[in-house]
Write a protein that holds these residues in place. Structure first.
Motif, PDB file in Angstrom:
ATOM      1  N   LYS A 276      -2.841  17.085  13.015  1.00 21.22           N
ATOM      2  CA  LYS A 276      -1.513  17.658  12.240  1.00 21.22           C
ATOM      3  C   LYS A 276      -1.125  16.395  11.683  1.00 21.22           C
ATOM      4  CE  LYS A 276       0.959  17.164  16.392  1.00 21.22           C
ATOM      5  NZ  LYS A 276       1.521  16.879  17.601  1.00 21.22           N
TER       6      LYS A 276
ATOM      7  N   ILE B  70       9.384  14.918  16.174  1.00 19.66           N
ATOM      8  CA  ILE B  70       9.518  15.869  15.057  1.00 19.66           C
ATOM      9  C   ILE B  70       9.393  17.056  16.665  1.00 19.66           C
ATOM     10  CG2 ILE B  70       7.005  15.663  15.267  1.00 19.66           C
ATOM     11  CD1 ILE B  70       7.457  17.901  12.333  1.00 19.66           C
ATOM     12  N   ASP B  71       8.659  16.967  17.869  1.00 23.22           N
ATOM     13  CA  ASP B  71       8.294  17.332  18.713  1.00 23.22           C
ATOM     14  C   ASP B  71      10.334  17.703  19.450  1.00 23.22           C
ATOM     15  OD1 ASP B  71       5.968  17.672  18.954  1.00 23.22           O
ATOM     16  OD2 ASP B  71       5.695  16.203  19.903  1.00 23.22           O
TER      17      ASP B  71
ATOM     18  N   SER C 279      11.924  19.754  15.908  1.00 23.95           N
ATOM     19  CA  SER C 279      11.805  21.191  15.662  1.00 23.95           C
ATOM     20  C   SER C 279      11.922  21.379  16.654  1.00 23.95           C
ATOM     21  CB  SER C 279      10.467  21.127  14.982  1.00 23.95           C
ATOM     22  OG  SER C 279       9.950  20.782  15.356  1.00 23.95           O
ATOM     23  N   GLY C 280      11.387  21.233  18.096  1.00 26.77           N
ATOM     24  CA  GLY C 280      11.573  21.950  19.352  1.00 26.77           C
ATOM     25  C   GLY C 280      10.241  22.370  19.715  1.00 26.77           C
ATOM     26  N   THR C 281       9.560  21.552  19.752  1.00 23.86           N
ATOM     27  CA  THR C 281       7.708  21.758  19.794  1.00 23.86           C
ATOM     28  C   THR C 281       6.787  21.631  20.667  1.00 23.86           C
ATOM     29  OG1 THR C 281       7.362  19.911  17.908  1.00 23.86           O
ATOM     30  CG2 THR C 281       6.762  22.308  16.947  1.00 23.86           C
ATOM     31  N   LEU C 282       7.589  20.128  21.268  1.00 26.19           N
ATOM     32  CA  LEU C 282       7.405  19.942  23.039  1.00 26.19           C
ATOM     33  C   LEU C 282       7.663  21.096  23.683  1.00 26.19           C
ATOM     34  CD1 LEU C 282       6.966  17.163  24.319  1.00 26.19           C
ATOM     35  CD2 LEU C 282       9.262  16.265  24.514  1.00 26.19           C
ATOM     36  N   ARG C 283       8.529  21.289  23.524  1.00 27.60           N
ATOM     37  CA  ARG C 283       8.311  22.101  24.852  1.00 27.60           C
ATOM     38  C   ARG C 283       6.891  23.774  24.781  1.00 27.60           C
ATOM     39  NH1 ARG C 283      13.423  26.254  24.054  1.00 27.60           N
ATOM     40  NH2 ARG C 283      11.929  27.709  22.328  1.00 27.60           N
ATOM     41  N   SER C 284       6.817  24.261  23.361  1.00 22.76           N
ATOM     42  CA  SER C 284       5.768  24.812  23.300  1.00 22.76           C
ATOM     43  C   SER C 284       4.231  23.708  23.091  1.00 22.76           C
ATOM     44  CB  SER C 284       5.185  25.340  21.299  1.00 22.76           C
ATOM     45  OG  SER C 284       6.158  25.714  21.494  1.00 22.76           O
ATOM     46  N   VAL C 285       4.396  22.484  22.949  1.00 21.07           N
ATOM     47  CA  VAL C 285       2.720  21.765  22.992  1.00 21.07           C
ATOM     48  C   VAL C 285       2.928  21.767  25.281  1.00 21.07           C
ATOM     49  CG1 VAL C 285       2.102  19.457  22.774  1.00 21.07           C
ATOM     50  CG2 VAL C 285       3.159  20.791  21.406  1.00 21.07           C
ATOM     51  N   LEU C 286       3.956  21.453  25.865  1.00 22.31           N
ATOM     52  CA  LEU C 286       3.580  21.151  27.150  1.00 22.31           C
ATOM     53  C   LEU C 286       3.173  22.838  27.364  1.00 22.31           C
ATOM     54  CD1 LEU C 286       6.072  19.045  27.933  1.00 22.31           C
ATOM     55  CD2 LEU C 286       4.257  18.061  27.258  1.00 22.31           C
TER      56      LEU C 286
ATOM     57  N   VAL D  76      13.277  19.358  29.097  1.00 23.97           N
ATOM     58  CA  VAL D  76      12.182  19.404  27.999  1.00 23.97           C
ATOM     59  C   VAL D  76      13.813  20.857  27.498  1.00 23.97           C
ATOM     60  CG1 VAL D  76      11.010  19.919  26.001  1.00 23.97           C
ATOM     61  CG2 VAL D  76      10.516  19.158  27.881  1.00 23.97           C
ATOM     62  N   GLN D  77      14.071  20.545  26.874  1.00 25.17           N
ATOM     63  CA  GLN D  77      14.631  21.627  26.233  1.00 25.17           C
ATOM     64  C   GLN D  77      14.493  22.386  25.125  1.00 25.17           C
ATOM     65  OE1 GLN D  77      17.356  22.473  27.638  1.00 25.17           O
ATOM     66  NE2 GLN D  77      17.516  20.067  29.197  1.00 25.17           N
TER      67      GLN D  77
ATOM     68  N   LEU E 184       8.520  22.773  32.169  1.00 26.48           N
ATOM     69  CA  LEU E 184       9.654  22.429  31.208  1.00 26.48           C
ATOM     70  C   LEU E 184      10.769  21.617  32.118  1.00 26.48           C
ATOM     71  CD1 LEU E 184       9.480  24.655  28.429  1.00 26.48           C
ATOM     72  CD2 LEU E 184       8.056  22.710  28.625  1.00 26.48           C
TER      73      LEU E 184
ATOM     74  N   THR F  31       9.213  28.134  18.559  1.00 27.91           N
ATOM     75  CA  THR F  31       8.968  26.576  17.658  1.00 27.91           C
ATOM     76  C   THR F  31       7.390  26.349  17.177  1.00 27.91           C
ATOM     77  OG1 THR F  31       9.104  25.699  19.798  1.00 27.91           O
ATOM     78  CG2 THR F  31      11.092  25.746  18.936  1.00 27.91           C
TER      79      THR F  31
ATOM     80  N   TYR G  49       5.755  23.655  14.015  1.00 26.39           N
ATOM     81  CA  TYR G  49       5.552  22.554  13.210  1.00 26.39           C
ATOM     82  C   TYR G  49       5.836  23.288  11.399  1.00 26.39           C
ATOM     83  CZ  TYR G  49       3.667  20.060  16.521  1.00 26.39           C
ATOM     84  OH  TYR G  49       3.591  18.438  18.216  1.00 26.39           O
TER      85      TYR G  49
ATOM     86  N   TYR H 253       5.586  22.176   8.462  1.00 27.75           N
ATOM     87  CA  TYR H 253       5.153  21.331   7.666  1.00 27.75           C
ATOM     88  C   TYR H 253       3.479  22.319   7.546  1.00 27.75           C
ATOM     89  CZ  TYR H 253       2.953  18.324  11.028  1.00 27.75           C
ATOM     90  OH  TYR H 253       2.872  17.532  11.967  1.00 27.75           O
ATOM     91  N   LEU H 254       3.008  22.957   8.762  1.00 25.63           N
ATOM     92  CA  LEU H 254       1.913  23.193   9.170  1.00 25.63           C
ATOM     93  C   LEU H 254       1.838  24.594   8.274  1.00 25.63           C
ATOM     94  CD1 LEU H 254       0.261  22.185  12.333  1.00 25.63           C
ATOM     95  CD2 LEU H 254       0.002  21.217  10.185  1.00 25.63           C
TER      96      LEU H 254
ATOM     97  N   PHE I 122      -2.591  25.079  18.467  1.00 24.65           N
ATOM     98  CA  PHE I 122      -2.218  25.432  20.141  1.00 24.65           C
ATOM     99  C   PHE I 122      -3.115  25.362  20.612  1.00 24.65           C
ATOM    100  CE2 PHE I 122       1.749  25.185  18.261  1.00 24.65           C
ATOM    101  CZ  PHE I 122       2.927  24.508  19.405  1.00 24.65           C
TER     102      PHE I 122
END
Lengths: 344, 307
Positions: free
Chosen positions: A15, A149-150, A153-160, A338-339, B54, B86, B88, B90-91, B100
């Motif tokens: 990333k 950024i997580d 942009s809310g990407t923390l949710r997608s990652v976890l 996580v929201q 979550l 959600t 990234y 810029y990707l 992912f």
């Protein structure tokens, strides 16, 4: 667990390397490192060609209504009338020449020091003085951005939800940033090495009186200290970004603390003598103490706020800051719900 | 293998004084499409959040495949798209999927091409996510949820932002996903859509589970007849004491009797025995939407209470 963190670190790099910010930060580090080397080079060249410069006293300039200026010692001591400053009185010129004669005694040592500043291995330490200070600012920006950024942009949710685990994910982020800091320093210093060879070739042989005091071991130690000094700052910015769930807050506090900390230490230390004791436990001051070698060394005095703590005191304080800030950041990251995106 | 793919017991989430999910005990059987229904603010997303690790439950427990729901090893067998997808910005779409896939260690890189084609994003795969329309983001979210061919897939409002053709495609996709042993949890407020694809549903209202079962079962519980008799007032009095008659109400110049359709003959007999004769008896087929409004008292789209 280690395999999981290693995998997450790899993908964190995937990333980060696609972000302009990383490369802009690296370019800044290289530019400033180059500035240090070539600054030393031109200073050496100037010292050699002028024999040192003397500033014409301000009071004299004011009397004569002139702008501040300097005169070259080589001109003053040449005995050649044509090279003497025509606009100055003879008595003034005599006074300035006397100063130059005093300086001449230290001229070989000054030349040697300047020469070491832009040739290997001394140029590494020279460059690190500037690069380390800049690295603190750049790492605050990069860390806040990479972690924030997580949230934004809310990407923390997608990652976890991929089953990464929370603390391995944050560990991988911090690890990646710490490794990138080390690599960034190495890349900047590699360009310093190349420039040093070029500058050394242009400058020619070392001054005859030069005694080589800079060693590769010193350069390695300076690099190690520069890298270690960044870690508490990395922890501080991580902590703020996680607590505030915002990269903007991480950057603001990270950068604000760096500048405001120094300012407050200087201000309060001059107003209250007891504040010196408090300042000895503040982050910025201990970073300076650690990188400059602490009290009892040539660099162990801060221009802002008196003498610095010793290196052992500094590293203990920095370690406590790093562990404490990281522990709280991890605890909050692990415990908090996580929201969605927070944007910012 | 445990009997249920998802099992919660007294699962509760409280934010201060507000109870978002109230002692939820839910059982989702293996395979098929499971509809997770409820008006806005009913606790659907919070429940999904707790199942996906979550959101920390205040009390109770949640299990997926018999294991604690929030455990990373459990989550690697689950795909999810919760609320708005959600990624990234810029990707590119492809790089996001690669990322992912990498962090979750899900499948091989060849899966990405297949999934991009599946959600019709093949031509825009190299464009940055920031340039995607809402519908494209939604499609990428679905593709991401399917990385690694998970055994359980959560799809929260998957048709949001899609055009009518896209809605039909996603509906068909969800139906296909539910076949072959995989379980799909579909959360949606579009009940007509849910009715078309779901085998089982659970209905939440104000954080509580108020109904669960197959759609046929649930609708059957609320079977009704439209009745015209020689004496509607007397017919109401006659039918009221019968235990299997849930409700009788006057509507459209007749009576609406809520009772199992298989007992229609008993209605006519009971009325005849009291001297009331049936002129007209028409079964009322309710949609899931009507059922939903009846039991939650709210509009499924707006979440507002019915006047």
């Amino acid at each position: 667990m280690i395999a999981n963190i290693a995998n997450l670190t790899r993908w964190e790099w995937f990333k980060l390397r696609r972000r302009w910010m990383l490369w802009i930060v690296l370019v800044f580090a290289i530019l400033f490192a180059q500035l240090a080397v070539w600054g030393q080079f031109f200073s050496y060249e100037n010292l050699q060609s002028t024999g040192g410069e003397i500033t014409v006293p301000a009071t004299l300039q004011q009397q004569q209504g002139r702008l501040p200026r300097t005169v070259a010692c080589n001109d003053l001591l040449s005995g050649d009338q044509g090279r003497q400053p025509a606009d100055l009185d003879v008595q003034v010129i005599a006074g300035l020449a006397a100063q130059c004669r005093q300086q001449a005694a230290t001229q070989p040592a000054r030349l040697a020091r300047a020469y070491q500043g832009f040739t290997l291995p001394g140029s590494i330490s020279t460059a690190l003085v500037i690069v380390q200070a800049l690295a603190l600012i750049l790492i605050a920006i990069l860390t806040a951005s990479a972690i924030g950024i997580d949230y934004g942009s809310g990407t923390l949710r997608s990652v976890l939800t991929q089953g990464t685990g929370r603390w391995p994910y944050l560990t991988a982020k911090i690890l990646t940033l710490a490794i990138l800091t080390a690599l960034g320093l190495l890349v900047a210093l590699a360009t310093v090495a190349i420039s040093s060879v070029i500058a050394g070739a242009i400058a020619g042989a070392a001054p005859s009186a030069a005694t080589v005091t800079a060693t590769w071991a010193d350069a390695g130690l300076a690099l190690w200290k520069a890298w270690v000094s960044v870690l508490p700052y990395l922890a501080l910015t991580t902590f703020v970004t996680v607590v505030a769930r915002s990269s903007a807050a991480g950057m603001a506090i990270g950068l604000g603390y760096y500048f405001l900390g120094q300012l407050l230490i200087a201000l309060f230390s001059s107003l209250f003598s007891w504040f010196q004791n408090v300042a000895d436990f503040l982050l910025v001051r201990n970073i300076s103490a650690w990188t400059q070698g602490g009290a009892g060394t040539s660099g162990g005095f801060s221009s802002l706020g008196g003498s610095l703590p010793d290196a052992t005191h500094a590293i203990v304080v920095l370690a406590i800051y790093t562990v404490a800030l990281s522990t709280i950041a991890f605890w909050i990251f692990e415990r908090r719900d996580v929201q969605g995106a927070t944007v910012g | 293998m445990p009997e249920y793919v998802i099992e919660t017991k007294d699962l509760t989430k409280q934010y201060g004084d507000v109870i978002a999910v109230d002692r939820l005990s839910l059982r989702v059987p293996h395979g098929g499409v499971f509809g997770f229904l409820g008006p806005n603010g009913s606790g659907k997303t919070t429940t999904m959040g707790m199942l996906l690790g979550l959101v920390h439950p205040t009390s109770g427990e949640a299990r997926i495949f018999g294991d604690p729901a929030r455990h990373p090893a459990t989550l690697r067998r689950v795909g999810a798209m919760v609320e708005t997808p959600t990624f990234y910005p810029y990707l590119s779409g492809r790089a996001n999927l690669r990322y992912f896939q990498g962090v979750g260690r899900r499948g091989s890189s060849s899966d990405i091409d297949r999934l991009l084609e599946l959600v019709d994003l093949g031509k825009r795969a190299e464009s940055k996510y920031a340039t995607y329309s809402l519908g494209m983001k939604q499609r990428l979210g679905i593709a991401c949820a399917l990385l690694g061919d998970p055994e359980l897939v959560f799809l929260d409002e998957p048709t949001n932002g899609l055009d009518p053709a896209g809605v039909v495609e996603v509906r068909e996709l969800v139906r296909q996903l539910g076949k072959g042993g995989r379980t799909v949890i579909l959360s949606s407020h579009l009940l007509a859509e849910t009715e078309l694809v779901c085998d089982n549903v659970a209905v939440l209202s104000r954080g509580r589970l108020i109904a669960q079962g197959t759609i046929q079962e649930l609708l059957r519980q609320h079977d009704a007849f439209h009745l015209r008799t020689t004496d509607d007032a007397k017919a109401r009095v006659t039918l009221a004491p019968l235990s299997w008659v849930e409700r009788t109400e006057e509507r459209d110049g007749g009576l609406v009797v809520t009772a199992p359709q298989a007992r229609s003959w008993e209605i006519t007999r009971a009325l005849a025995e009291t001297g009331v004769y049936v002129n007209e008896l028409v079964p009322v087929h309710r949609s899931l939407e009507e059922f939903f409004m009846e039991i939650t008292g709210t509009d499924p789209t707006t979440g507002r209470e019915r006047s």
